[in-house]
Design an enzyme around this catalytic site. Structure first.
Site, PDB file in Angstrom:
ATOM      1  N   LYS A 120      -1.192 117.914  27.301  1.00 47.62           N
ATOM      2  CA  LYS A 120       0.163 117.757  27.858  1.00 47.62           C
ATOM      3  C   LYS A 120       0.177 118.190  29.327  1.00 47.62           C
ATOM      4  O   LYS A 120       0.722 117.503  30.189  1.00 47.62           O
ATOM      5  CB  LYS A 120       1.133 118.614  27.041  1.00 47.62           C
TER       6      LYS A 120
ATOM      7  N   LYS B 136      -1.251 128.434  22.579  1.00 40.07           N
ATOM      8  CA  LYS B 136      -0.142 128.421  21.613  1.00 40.07           C
ATOM      9  C   LYS B 136      -0.233 129.675  20.764  1.00 40.07           C
ATOM     10  O   LYS B 136      -1.317 130.199  20.523  1.00 40.07           O
ATOM     11  CB  LYS B 136      -0.225 127.196  20.702  1.00 40.07           C
TER      12      LYS B 136
ATOM     13  N   SER C 204       8.699 125.144  32.650  1.00 40.79           N
ATOM     14  CA  SER C 204       8.078 126.469  32.486  1.00 40.79           C
ATOM     15  C   SER C 204       7.158 126.755  33.672  1.00 40.79           C
ATOM     16  O   SER C 204       7.099 127.884  34.172  1.00 40.79           O
ATOM     17  CB  SER C 204       7.262 126.522  31.195  1.00 40.79           C
TER      18      SER C 204
ATOM     19  N   ASN D  71      16.545 123.101  19.993  1.00 43.70           N
ATOM     20  CA  ASN D  71      16.529 123.014  21.455  1.00 43.70           C
ATOM     21  C   ASN D  71      16.267 121.582  21.918  1.00 43.70           C
ATOM     22  O   ASN D  71      17.047 121.009  22.678  1.00 43.70           O
ATOM     23  CB  ASN D  71      15.476 123.986  22.005  1.00 43.70           C
TER      24      ASN D  71
ATOM     25  N   THR E 253      12.908 120.188  27.992  1.00 46.56           N
ATOM     26  CA  THR E 253      12.107 119.322  27.105  1.00 46.56           C
ATOM     27  C   THR E 253      12.875 118.026  26.853  1.00 46.56           C
ATOM     28  O   THR E 253      12.330 116.919  26.963  1.00 46.56           O
ATOM     29  CB  THR E 253      11.808 120.050  25.777  1.00 46.56           C
TER      30      THR E 253
ATOM     31  N   LYS F 274      -1.291 128.029  28.704  1.00 44.61           N
ATOM     32  CA  LYS F 274       0.176 128.002  28.677  1.00 44.61           C
ATOM     33  C   LYS F 274       0.634 127.315  27.410  1.00 44.61           C
ATOM     34  O   LYS F 274       0.105 126.257  27.052  1.00 44.61           O
ATOM     35  CB  LYS F 274       0.655 127.188  29.905  1.00 44.61           C
TER      36      LYS F 274
END
Ligand code: NAD
Length: 416
Positions: free
Chosen positions: A95, A107, A350, A222, A191, A71
Protein backbone atom coordinates in the site's frame (compact mmCIF):
# COMPACT_ATOMS: atom_id res chain seq x y z
CA UNK A 1 -14.00 -30.04 -1.14
CA UNK A 2 -13.76 -26.26 -0.74
CA UNK A 3 -10.26 -25.25 -1.85
CA UNK A 4 -10.80 -21.50 -1.62
CA UNK A 5 -7.86 -19.59 -0.10
CA UNK A 6 -8.94 -17.93 3.14
CA UNK A 7 -5.61 -17.61 4.96
CA UNK A 8 -4.68 -13.96 4.33
CA UNK A 9 -0.96 -14.72 4.51
CA UNK A 10 -1.30 -17.24 1.67
CA UNK A 11 -3.41 -14.73 -0.25
CA UNK A 12 -0.83 -11.95 -0.08
CA UNK A 13 2.07 -14.34 -0.76
CA UNK A 14 0.28 -15.52 -3.88
CA UNK A 15 -0.34 -11.92 -5.01
CA UNK A 16 3.33 -11.11 -4.43
CA UNK A 17 4.53 -14.20 -6.32
CA UNK A 18 2.42 -13.37 -9.38
CA UNK A 19 3.59 -9.74 -9.46
CA UNK A 20 7.26 -10.70 -8.95
CA UNK A 21 7.07 -13.23 -11.77
CA UNK A 22 5.34 -10.79 -14.10
CA UNK A 23 8.02 -8.16 -13.42
CA UNK A 24 10.76 -10.77 -13.90
CA UNK A 25 12.29 -9.91 -10.50
CA UNK A 26 15.29 -11.64 -8.97
CA UNK A 27 13.89 -14.60 -6.95
CA UNK A 28 15.85 -13.25 -3.97
CA UNK A 29 13.46 -10.30 -3.78
CA UNK A 30 10.47 -12.63 -3.49
CA UNK A 31 12.33 -14.61 -0.78
CA UNK A 32 13.05 -11.39 1.11
CA UNK A 33 9.46 -10.12 0.94
CA UNK A 34 7.41 -13.28 1.33
CA UNK A 35 7.53 -13.13 5.17
CA UNK A 36 7.83 -10.22 7.63
CA UNK A 37 11.35 -9.17 8.65
CA UNK A 38 10.45 -9.12 12.35
CA UNK A 39 7.49 -10.29 14.44
CA UNK A 40 7.04 -9.82 18.17
CA UNK A 41 4.46 -11.79 20.16
CA UNK A 42 3.56 -10.53 23.62
CA UNK A 43 1.38 -11.57 26.57
CA UNK A 44 -0.31 -8.49 28.03
CA UNK A 45 -1.50 -8.72 31.66
CA UNK A 46 -4.37 -6.42 32.60
CA UNK A 47 -5.94 -5.96 36.02
CA UNK A 48 -9.67 -6.11 35.34
CA UNK A 49 -12.27 -4.03 37.19
CA UNK A 50 -13.28 -7.06 39.30
CA UNK A 51 -9.68 -7.43 40.54
CA UNK A 52 -8.80 -10.47 38.43
CA UNK A 53 -5.80 -10.57 36.05
CA UNK A 54 -6.40 -11.40 32.40
CA UNK A 55 -3.56 -11.99 29.93
CA UNK A 56 -4.25 -10.98 26.31
CA UNK A 57 -2.14 -12.12 23.32
CA UNK A 58 -0.78 -9.39 21.07
CA UNK A 59 1.54 -9.06 18.09
CA UNK A 60 3.48 -6.49 16.12
CA UNK A 61 4.72 -7.46 12.69
CA UNK A 62 7.27 -5.41 10.72
CA UNK A 63 7.31 -6.61 7.16
CA UNK A 64 10.01 -4.61 5.38
CA UNK A 65 12.37 -1.81 6.38
CA UNK A 66 13.73 -1.36 2.85
CA UNK A 67 11.94 1.90 2.06
CA UNK A 68 11.72 3.44 5.54
CA UNK A 69 10.33 2.82 9.00
CA UNK A 70 7.40 0.41 9.14
CA UNK A 71 3.88 1.78 9.35
CA UNK A 72 0.47 0.29 9.92
CA UNK A 73 -2.51 0.02 12.22
CA UNK A 74 -3.32 -1.93 15.34
CA UNK A 75 -6.37 -4.17 15.35
CA UNK A 76 -8.25 -5.07 18.54
CA UNK A 77 -10.45 -8.03 17.66
CA UNK A 78 -11.50 -11.26 19.40
CA UNK A 79 -10.44 -13.39 16.41
CA UNK A 80 -7.27 -11.66 15.23
CA UNK A 81 -4.43 -14.17 14.71
CA UNK A 82 -0.75 -14.16 13.81
CA UNK A 83 -1.01 -14.99 10.08
CA UNK A 84 -3.60 -12.24 9.72
CA UNK A 85 -1.32 -9.67 11.38
CA UNK A 86 1.60 -10.80 9.18
CA UNK A 87 -0.53 -10.54 6.05
CA UNK A 88 -1.85 -7.11 7.02
CA UNK A 89 1.76 -5.91 7.53
CA UNK A 90 2.66 -7.17 4.05
CA UNK A 91 -0.34 -5.42 2.50
CA UNK A 92 0.87 -2.23 4.20
CA UNK A 93 4.26 -2.50 2.45
CA UNK A 94 2.54 -2.69 -0.93
CA UNK A 95 0.00 0.00 0.00
CA UNK A 96 2.81 2.41 0.89
CA UNK A 97 4.55 1.43 -2.35
CA UNK A 98 1.43 2.16 -4.40
CA UNK A 99 1.24 5.75 -3.16
CA UNK A 100 5.02 6.17 -2.95
CA UNK A 101 5.35 6.77 0.80
CA UNK A 102 8.79 6.41 2.46
CA UNK A 103 7.64 3.51 4.65
CA UNK A 104 7.58 -0.26 4.82
CA UNK A 105 4.58 -2.14 6.16
CA UNK A 106 3.77 -2.93 9.78
CA UNK A 107 0.70 -4.13 11.63
CA UNK A 108 -0.30 -4.96 15.17
CA UNK A 109 -3.11 -6.82 16.82
CA UNK A 110 -4.49 -7.82 20.19
CA UNK A 111 -6.87 -10.72 20.56
CA UNK A 112 -9.62 -9.00 22.55
CA UNK A 113 -13.19 -7.82 22.19
CA UNK A 114 -12.76 -4.15 23.18
CA UNK A 115 -16.54 -3.71 23.31
CA UNK A 116 -16.55 -5.92 26.42
CA UNK A 117 -13.92 -3.85 28.30
CA UNK A 118 -14.53 -0.81 30.48
CA UNK A 119 -12.75 2.40 29.48
CA UNK A 120 -10.24 1.87 32.29
CA UNK A 121 -9.50 -1.70 31.19
CA UNK A 122 -9.11 -0.57 27.57
CA UNK A 123 -6.66 2.14 28.60
CA UNK A 124 -4.66 -0.34 30.71
CA UNK A 125 -4.54 -2.82 27.85
CA UNK A 126 -3.30 -0.14 25.45
CA UNK A 127 -0.62 1.15 27.83
CA UNK A 128 0.63 -2.37 28.66
CA UNK A 129 0.79 -3.20 24.95
CA UNK A 130 2.93 -0.09 24.38
CA UNK A 131 5.21 -1.15 27.27
CA UNK A 132 5.58 -4.61 25.71
CA UNK A 133 6.49 -3.44 22.21
CA UNK A 134 8.27 -0.15 23.07
CA UNK A 135 11.68 -1.60 22.17
CA UNK A 136 10.78 -2.04 18.53
CA UNK A 137 8.66 1.07 17.82
CA UNK A 138 9.38 4.80 17.50
CA UNK A 139 9.14 7.57 14.91
CA UNK A 140 12.26 6.31 13.09
CA UNK A 141 11.50 2.59 13.52
CA UNK A 142 7.82 1.66 13.38
CA UNK A 143 4.76 3.91 13.64
CA UNK A 144 1.39 2.32 14.51
CA UNK A 145 -2.07 3.77 13.72
CA UNK A 146 -5.76 2.86 14.11
CA UNK A 147 -7.42 -0.15 12.49
CA UNK A 148 -10.51 -2.20 13.32
CA UNK A 149 -11.90 -1.30 16.78
CA UNK A 150 -9.07 1.07 17.65
CA UNK A 151 -9.81 4.78 17.93
CA UNK A 152 -8.14 8.21 18.16
CA UNK A 153 -8.50 7.98 21.97
CA UNK A 154 -6.53 4.71 21.97
CA UNK A 155 -3.84 6.37 19.83
CA UNK A 156 -3.69 9.25 22.33
CA UNK A 157 -3.09 6.85 25.26
CA UNK A 158 -0.52 5.11 23.06
CA UNK A 159 1.40 8.36 22.45
CA UNK A 160 1.19 9.29 26.13
CA UNK A 161 2.55 5.96 27.35
CA UNK A 162 5.43 5.93 24.89
CA UNK A 163 6.26 9.56 25.79
CA UNK A 164 6.34 8.63 29.50
CA UNK A 165 8.77 5.80 28.76
CA UNK A 166 11.07 8.16 26.84
CA UNK A 167 10.70 11.06 29.28
CA UNK A 168 9.65 13.60 26.64
CA UNK A 169 6.77 14.05 24.15
CA UNK A 170 7.05 11.77 21.12
CA UNK A 171 3.97 12.57 19.01
CA UNK A 172 5.43 10.90 15.90
CA UNK A 173 5.38 7.40 17.45
CA UNK A 174 1.78 6.84 16.40
CA UNK A 175 -0.73 8.43 14.02
CA UNK A 176 -4.50 8.74 13.99
CA UNK A 177 -4.32 10.77 17.21
CA UNK A 178 -7.07 13.30 18.01
CA UNK A 179 -6.43 16.77 16.61
CA UNK A 180 -6.21 18.13 20.19
CA UNK A 181 -3.25 15.83 20.86
CA UNK A 182 -0.99 16.40 17.82
CA UNK A 183 -3.25 14.65 15.32
CA UNK A 184 -3.74 15.83 11.75
CA UNK A 185 -6.80 17.59 10.42
CA UNK A 186 -8.57 15.25 8.00
CA UNK A 187 -7.11 11.98 9.38
CA UNK A 188 -10.39 10.50 10.65
CA UNK A 189 -12.04 10.62 7.22
CA UNK A 190 -8.84 10.02 5.19
CA UNK A 191 -9.32 6.33 4.33
CA UNK A 192 -12.82 7.04 3.04
CA UNK A 193 -11.78 10.23 1.25
CA UNK A 194 -8.96 8.42 -0.55
CA UNK A 195 -11.45 5.70 -1.49
CA UNK A 196 -13.88 8.32 -2.79
CA UNK A 197 -11.17 9.87 -4.99
CA UNK A 198 -10.25 6.55 -6.62
CA UNK A 199 -13.91 5.58 -7.05
CA UNK A 200 -14.44 8.90 -8.85
CA UNK A 201 -11.46 8.18 -11.14
CA UNK A 202 -12.57 4.57 -11.77
CA UNK A 203 -16.13 5.71 -12.55
CA UNK A 204 -14.80 8.12 -15.19
CA UNK A 205 -13.12 5.19 -16.95
CA UNK A 206 -16.46 3.43 -17.40
CA UNK A 207 -18.49 6.61 -17.95
CA UNK A 208 -20.45 6.24 -14.74
CA UNK A 209 -21.65 9.67 -13.56
CA UNK A 210 -21.56 10.32 -9.78
CA UNK A 211 -25.08 11.74 -9.72
CA UNK A 212 -27.59 9.03 -8.87
CA UNK A 213 -25.00 6.24 -8.85
CA UNK A 214 -26.10 3.63 -6.32
CA UNK A 215 -23.77 2.37 -3.60
CA UNK A 216 -23.75 -0.43 -1.00
CA UNK A 217 -21.26 -0.39 1.86
CA UNK A 218 -20.39 -3.35 4.09
CA UNK A 219 -19.07 -2.19 7.49
CA UNK A 220 -20.13 1.09 9.03
CA UNK A 221 -17.11 2.06 11.11
CA UNK A 222 -14.44 4.62 10.33
CA UNK A 223 -13.96 3.66 6.67
CA UNK A 224 -17.58 2.73 5.86
CA UNK A 225 -19.49 5.55 7.55
CA UNK A 226 -17.16 8.26 6.22
CA UNK A 227 -17.36 6.76 2.72
CA UNK A 228 -21.16 6.94 2.94
CA UNK A 229 -21.01 10.63 3.86
CA UNK A 230 -18.43 11.61 1.25
CA UNK A 231 -20.04 9.70 -1.61
CA UNK A 232 -23.43 11.10 -0.67
CA UNK A 233 -21.88 14.58 -0.80
CA UNK A 234 -20.81 14.05 -4.43
CA UNK A 235 -24.29 12.94 -5.46
CA UNK A 236 -24.20 9.14 -5.07
CA UNK A 237 -27.19 7.36 -3.55
CA UNK A 238 -26.27 5.07 -0.62
CA UNK A 239 -28.94 2.39 -0.72
CA UNK A 240 -27.51 -0.28 1.61
CA UNK A 241 -25.13 -0.37 4.58
CA UNK A 242 -24.32 -2.97 7.23
CA UNK A 243 -22.33 -3.71 10.36
CA UNK A 244 -21.58 -6.77 12.48
CA UNK A 245 -25.26 -7.03 13.52
CA UNK A 246 -26.79 -6.92 10.00
CA UNK A 247 -27.73 -4.52 7.23
CA UNK A 248 -30.33 -1.99 6.12
CA UNK A 249 -31.66 -1.12 2.69
CA UNK A 250 -33.61 1.80 1.22
CA UNK A 251 -33.95 1.99 -2.58
CA UNK A 252 -34.67 5.73 -2.29
CA UNK A 253 -31.34 6.33 -0.58
CA UNK A 254 -30.30 6.40 3.07
CA UNK A 255 -29.26 9.69 4.69
CA UNK A 256 -25.77 8.94 6.09
CA UNK A 257 -26.08 11.41 8.99
CA UNK A 258 -29.30 9.66 10.12
CA UNK A 259 -27.62 6.24 9.99
CA UNK A 260 -24.61 7.58 11.93
CA UNK A 261 -26.89 9.10 14.59
CA UNK A 262 -28.91 5.86 14.85
CA UNK A 263 -25.72 3.77 15.23
CA UNK A 264 -24.35 6.17 17.86
CA UNK A 265 -27.59 5.75 19.83
CA UNK A 266 -28.21 2.01 19.46
CA UNK A 267 -24.79 0.55 18.60
CA UNK A 268 -25.92 -0.70 15.19
CA UNK A 269 -27.30 0.48 11.86
CA UNK A 270 -30.05 -2.14 12.15
CA UNK A 271 -33.49 -0.85 13.03
CA UNK A 272 -33.26 2.56 11.36
CA UNK A 273 -36.80 3.84 10.88
CA UNK A 274 -38.01 3.55 7.28
CA UNK A 275 -35.28 1.12 6.14
CA UNK A 276 -35.68 -2.57 5.37
CA UNK A 277 -33.51 -5.14 7.19
CA UNK A 278 -31.14 -7.19 5.02
CA UNK A 279 -28.29 -9.62 5.66
CA UNK A 280 -24.64 -8.94 4.86
CA UNK A 281 -24.95 -11.44 2.03
CA UNK A 282 -27.95 -9.54 0.56
CA UNK A 283 -25.87 -6.38 0.74
CA UNK A 284 -22.89 -7.82 -1.11
CA UNK A 285 -25.09 -9.15 -3.89
CA UNK A 286 -27.47 -6.17 -4.10
CA UNK A 287 -28.28 -4.43 -7.34
CA UNK A 288 -25.96 -1.41 -7.10
CA UNK A 289 -23.39 0.33 -9.29
CA UNK A 290 -20.68 0.46 -6.62
CA UNK A 291 -19.97 -2.04 -3.85
CA UNK A 292 -17.62 -1.06 -1.02
CA UNK A 293 -16.49 -3.81 1.33
CA UNK A 294 -15.30 -1.86 4.39
CA UNK A 295 -15.26 -4.51 7.13
CA UNK A 296 -12.96 -7.56 6.99
CA UNK A 297 -11.00 -10.07 4.95
CA UNK A 298 -12.65 -12.86 2.93
CA UNK A 299 -16.10 -11.33 2.60
CA UNK A 300 -16.39 -11.74 -1.18
CA UNK A 301 -16.03 -15.48 -1.68
CA UNK A 302 -16.58 -17.45 -4.91
CA UNK A 303 -20.21 -18.01 -3.99
CA UNK A 304 -20.79 -14.28 -3.40
CA UNK A 305 -18.68 -13.20 -6.41
CA UNK A 306 -20.91 -15.18 -8.77
CA UNK A 307 -23.84 -13.04 -7.58
CA UNK A 308 -22.18 -9.61 -7.32
CA UNK A 309 -24.01 -7.16 -9.58
CA UNK A 310 -21.95 -4.00 -9.03
CA UNK A 311 -19.93 -2.46 -11.86
CA UNK A 312 -17.17 -1.31 -9.50
CA UNK A 313 -15.95 -3.01 -6.32
CA UNK A 314 -13.81 -0.58 -4.31
CA UNK A 315 -11.99 -2.38 -1.50
CA UNK A 316 -11.88 -0.02 1.49
CA UNK A 317 -11.19 -3.05 3.71
CA UNK A 318 -7.93 -4.97 3.55
CA UNK A 319 -8.19 -8.30 1.73
CA UNK A 320 -12.00 -8.51 1.40
CA UNK A 321 -11.91 -10.65 -1.77
CA UNK A 322 -10.48 -14.19 -1.96
CA UNK A 323 -8.17 -14.81 -4.98
CA UNK A 324 -10.69 -17.25 -6.47
CA UNK A 325 -13.51 -14.71 -6.13
CA UNK A 326 -11.25 -12.05 -7.63
CA UNK A 327 -10.91 -14.13 -10.78
CA UNK A 328 -14.68 -14.51 -11.03
CA UNK A 329 -15.21 -10.74 -10.69
CA UNK A 330 -12.56 -10.13 -13.35
CA UNK A 331 -14.16 -12.60 -15.75
CA UNK A 332 -17.54 -10.91 -15.19
CA UNK A 333 -15.97 -7.61 -16.29
CA UNK A 334 -16.36 -5.98 -12.86
CA UNK A 335 -13.75 -3.34 -12.14
CA UNK A 336 -12.09 -4.16 -8.80
CA UNK A 337 -10.19 -1.22 -7.32
CA UNK A 338 -7.81 -3.18 -5.07
CA UNK A 339 -7.38 -2.62 -1.32
CA UNK A 340 -3.76 -1.49 -1.60
CA UNK A 341 -4.99 1.45 -3.67
CA UNK A 342 -8.60 2.00 -2.50
CA UNK A 343 -7.70 2.07 1.21
CA UNK A 344 -4.38 3.93 0.91
CA UNK A 345 -5.86 7.29 1.96
CA UNK A 346 -5.54 6.43 5.66
CA UNK A 347 -1.83 5.72 5.61
CA UNK A 348 -1.25 8.70 3.32
CA UNK A 349 -2.73 11.14 5.84
CA UNK A 350 -0.98 9.20 8.62
CA UNK A 351 2.22 10.03 6.75
CA UNK A 352 1.14 13.71 6.69
CA UNK A 353 0.49 13.51 10.44
CA UNK A 354 3.97 12.08 11.08
CA UNK A 355 5.55 14.78 8.89
CA UNK A 356 3.63 17.51 10.78
CA UNK A 357 4.66 15.97 14.14
CA UNK A 358 8.32 15.99 13.12
CA UNK A 359 8.11 19.59 11.82
CA UNK A 360 5.86 20.67 14.70
CA UNK A 361 3.99 22.68 12.11
CA UNK A 362 0.38 21.88 11.30
CA UNK A 363 -1.59 22.13 8.07
CA UNK A 364 -5.21 23.11 7.47
CA UNK A 365 -7.76 20.45 6.56
CA UNK A 366 -8.02 21.95 3.06
CA UNK A 367 -4.22 21.50 2.59
CA UNK A 368 -4.37 17.91 3.84
CA UNK A 369 -7.29 17.03 1.58
CA UNK A 370 -5.67 18.63 -1.46
CA UNK A 371 -2.36 16.78 -0.94
CA UNK A 372 -4.31 13.55 -0.44
CA UNK A 373 -6.26 14.09 -3.65
CA UNK A 374 -3.05 14.76 -5.63
CA UNK A 375 -1.45 11.53 -4.37
CA UNK A 376 -4.53 9.33 -4.86
CA UNK A 377 -5.26 10.61 -8.36
CA UNK A 378 -1.62 10.17 -9.40
CA UNK A 379 -1.51 6.64 -7.97
CA UNK A 380 -4.75 5.71 -9.74
CA UNK A 381 -3.37 6.99 -13.03
CA UNK A 382 -0.07 5.08 -12.67
CA UNK A 383 -1.91 1.88 -11.87
CA UNK A 384 -4.45 2.37 -14.62
CA UNK A 385 -1.61 2.91 -17.11
CA UNK A 386 0.16 -0.25 -15.90
CA UNK A 387 -3.15 -2.13 -16.25
CA UNK A 388 -3.58 -0.91 -19.83
CA UNK A 389 0.05 -1.23 -20.94
CA UNK A 390 0.67 -4.68 -19.45
CA UNK A 391 -2.85 -6.03 -19.97
CA UNK A 392 -3.27 -7.06 -16.32
CA UNK A 393 -6.09 -6.44 -13.85
CA UNK A 394 -5.92 -3.44 -11.51
CA UNK A 395 -4.82 -5.55 -8.53
CA UNK A 396 -1.85 -7.02 -10.33
CA UNK A 397 -1.06 -3.60 -11.78
CA UNK A 398 -1.05 -2.09 -8.27
CA UNK A 399 1.30 -4.82 -6.99
CA UNK A 400 3.58 -4.31 -9.98
CA UNK A 401 3.80 -0.53 -9.45
CA UNK A 402 4.53 -0.98 -5.73
CA UNK A 403 6.90 -3.90 -6.09
CA UNK A 404 8.92 -2.21 -8.80
CA UNK A 405 9.56 0.74 -6.47
CA UNK A 406 10.48 -1.48 -3.51
CA UNK A 407 12.70 -3.76 -5.64
CA UNK A 408 14.58 -0.74 -7.04
CA UNK A 409 15.30 0.46 -3.49
CA UNK A 410 16.41 -3.01 -2.37
CA UNK A 411 18.78 -3.31 -5.33
CA UNK A 412 20.10 0.22 -4.88
CA UNK A 413 20.88 -0.48 -1.21
CA UNK A 414 22.87 -3.53 -2.30
CA UNK A 415 20.73 -6.06 -0.43
CA UNK A 416 20.36 -8.30 -3.48
P1 NAD B 1 -13.95 0.12 12.46
O1 NAD B 1 -13.66 -0.64 13.70
O2 NAD B 1 -14.09 1.59 12.57
O3 NAD B 1 -15.28 -0.47 11.78
C1 NAD B 1 -15.45 -1.80 11.44
C2 NAD B 1 -16.91 -1.97 11.04
O4 NAD B 1 -17.11 -3.26 10.50
C3 NAD B 1 -17.89 -1.80 12.18
O5 NAD B 1 -18.99 -1.03 11.74
C4 NAD B 1 -18.35 -3.23 12.45
O6 NAD B 1 -19.65 -3.30 13.00
C5 NAD B 1 -18.31 -3.79 11.05
N1 NAD B 1 -18.28 -5.24 11.02
C6 NAD B 1 -17.65 -6.09 11.85
N2 NAD B 1 -17.92 -7.36 11.50
C7 NAD B 1 -18.71 -7.29 10.40
C8 NAD B 1 -19.31 -8.25 9.58
N3 NAD B 1 -19.14 -9.55 9.80
N4 NAD B 1 -20.06 -7.82 8.54
C9 NAD B 1 -20.25 -6.50 8.33
N5 NAD B 1 -19.71 -5.55 9.08
C10 NAD B 1 -18.95 -5.94 10.10
O7 NAD B 1 -12.83 -0.29 11.41
P2 NAD B 1 -12.29 0.52 10.16
O8 NAD B 1 -11.11 1.30 10.61
O9 NAD B 1 -13.41 1.20 9.47
O10 NAD B 1 -11.73 -0.67 9.27
C11 NAD B 1 -12.55 -1.39 8.35
C12 NAD B 1 -11.65 -2.00 7.29
O11 NAD B 1 -10.92 -0.93 6.66
C13 NAD B 1 -10.60 -2.98 7.81
O12 NAD B 1 -10.36 -3.98 6.83
C14 NAD B 1 -9.37 -2.11 7.95
O13 NAD B 1 -8.17 -2.87 7.91
C15 NAD B 1 -9.54 -1.23 6.72
N6 NAD B 1 -8.78 0.01 6.78
C16 NAD B 1 -8.95 0.92 7.77
C17 NAD B 1 -8.18 2.08 7.77
C18 NAD B 1 -8.34 3.16 8.79
O14 NAD B 1 -7.67 4.19 8.67
N7 NAD B 1 -9.20 3.02 9.79
C19 NAD B 1 -7.23 2.28 6.76
C20 NAD B 1 -7.10 1.33 5.74
C21 NAD B 1 -7.89 0.20 5.76
Amino acid sequence: MNTETFNPLQVVQRQLAVAAQRLGLDPGIYELLKEPAKVLEVGIPVKMDDGSIKVFRGWRSQHSHATGPTKGGIRFHPEVYLDEVKALSMWMTFKCGVVGLPYGGGKGGIRVDPRKLSTRELEQLTRKYVDSIAEIIGPEKDIPAPDVYTTPQIMSWFMDEFSKLRGYNVPGVVTGKPVENSGSAGRSSATARGCMFVIREAAKQINLPAAGTTVAIQGFGNAGSNAAKLLNDIGCKIIAVSDSKGGIYDPNGLTPSDVIAHKAQTGTVVGLAGAQSITNEDLLTSNVDILIPAAFENQITTDIAKRVKAKIVAEAANGPTTPEADEILFNKGIMVVPDILASAGGVTVSYFEWVQNIMNFYWTEAEVNQRLEDIMVKAFKQIYDMHTNMNVDLRLAAYMVALQRIANTIKSRGWI
